[in-house]
Design an enzyme around this catalytic site. Structure first.
Site, mmCIF file in Angstrom:
data_model
loop_
_atom_site.group_PDB
_atom_site.id
_atom_site.type_symbol
_atom_site.label_atom_id
_atom_site.label_comp_id
_atom_site.label_asym_id
_atom_site.label_seq_id
_atom_site.Cartn_x
_atom_site.Cartn_y
_atom_site.Cartn_z
ATOM 1 C CE1 TYR A 161 -3.637 2.585 0.526
ATOM 2 C CE2 TYR A 161 -2.250 3.400 2.304
ATOM 3 C CZ TYR A 161 -3.318 3.565 1.452
ATOM 4 O OH TYR A 161 -4.082 4.707 1.516
ATOM 5 C CE LYS A 165 -3.499 5.010 -2.054
ATOM 6 N NZ LYS A 165 -4.493 5.518 -3.039
#
Length: 265
Positions: A161, A165
């Site tokens: 994750y 990002k």
């Protein structure tokens, strides 16, 4: 700080992914209030249709719903084709859809990892590429890619994750520079922990760092950034989050990783 100009979205059409709840739905409500017609995309068709009806009634705008699973590799191509079939031209794109996982990487499910990377990165890039010509041609809308405060350092137990990002943040800053003379406002929105369904999908609030903001607070931050005479390439939502990202940026990367591990551990 640049003065605010409060741009109007009247007469535009804005496409929002992940629009059935959370930040996506709050973006939809805010842009509709500013006069934008909407294309709402998410998996849950019944929820989309219900929210669309409420937006039409409240703001008198046109709202089109498209049910789609954007975690599939062909999703962006299919969505772009659907827009063309319906004769829809997009002036503002909000790439909001995404999800996170919380687990040591060695124990991650490979299929879940692939879907996470596809949704957070692959579809975002493909949809941006497909729509950027009409966004820049219009030159009066916005491209907003939702990143995260997790973009500013590697995060153990959220390795995939945070990496996705970080990609979104870097990608958006580069695009902002490339199209700086077109009139298109380009922004990477970096929220911290937010009261949305995100942590329901993650499965625990242990992954949250710092205090929670509401979706409305985050979108207010985004809109104020878009309203600036010179929109910044990225914005961090929340004073505490801004302070923490500045502090992390000043640390050696090995210390930043250790700090992130303690924060989510």
């Amino acid at each position: 700080m640049d003065p605010l100009v409060t741009i109007t979205f009247s007469g535009q059409t804005s496409l929002i992914t992940g629009a059935s709840s959370g930040l996506g739905l709050e973006f939809a409500r805010t842009l509709a209030a500013r006069g934008s017609n909407l294309v709402l995309v998410a998996r849950r068709e019944a929820v989309l249709d219900q929210e669309a009806e409420a937006l039409r009634a409240a703001h008198g705008v046109t709202v089109t719903t498209i049910a789609a699973d954007l975690a599939r590799p062909a999703a962006a191509t299919e969505l772009h084709a659907e827009l063309s079939t319906r004769g829809l031209t997009i002036q503002t794109l909000i790439n909001n859809a995404g999800f996170g996982t919380y687990c040591p990487f060695i124990n991650e499910d490979p299929a879940r990892i692939a879907a996470e990377i596809q949704l957070n990165v692959g579809t975002l890039v493909a949809l941006t590429h497909a729509l950027l010509p009409e966004l820049t041609s219009a030159g009066r809308g916005a491209l907003v890619n939702v990143a995260s405060t997790a973009a500013f350092q590697p995060v153990p137990t959220m390795a995939v994750y945070s990496a996705t990002k970080a990609f979104v943040l870097n990608f958006t800053e580069a695009i902002a520079h490339e199209v700086r003379d077109t009139g298109l406002r380009v922004l990477a929105l970096c929220p911290g922990a937010t009261r949305t369904e995100f942590f329901d999908v993650v499965g625990t609030e242990q992954a949250a760092v710092g205090g929670f903001q509401t979706s409305q607070q985050v979108i207010t931050t985004a809109m104020r950034a878009l309203d600036r005479k010179r929109t910044p390439a990225y914005i961090v939502s929340g004073a505490a989050n801004k302070a923490s990202t500045r502090a992390v940026s000043a640390l050696p990367r090995s210390l930043a990783v250790a700090a992130a591990s303690r924060a989510v551990g």
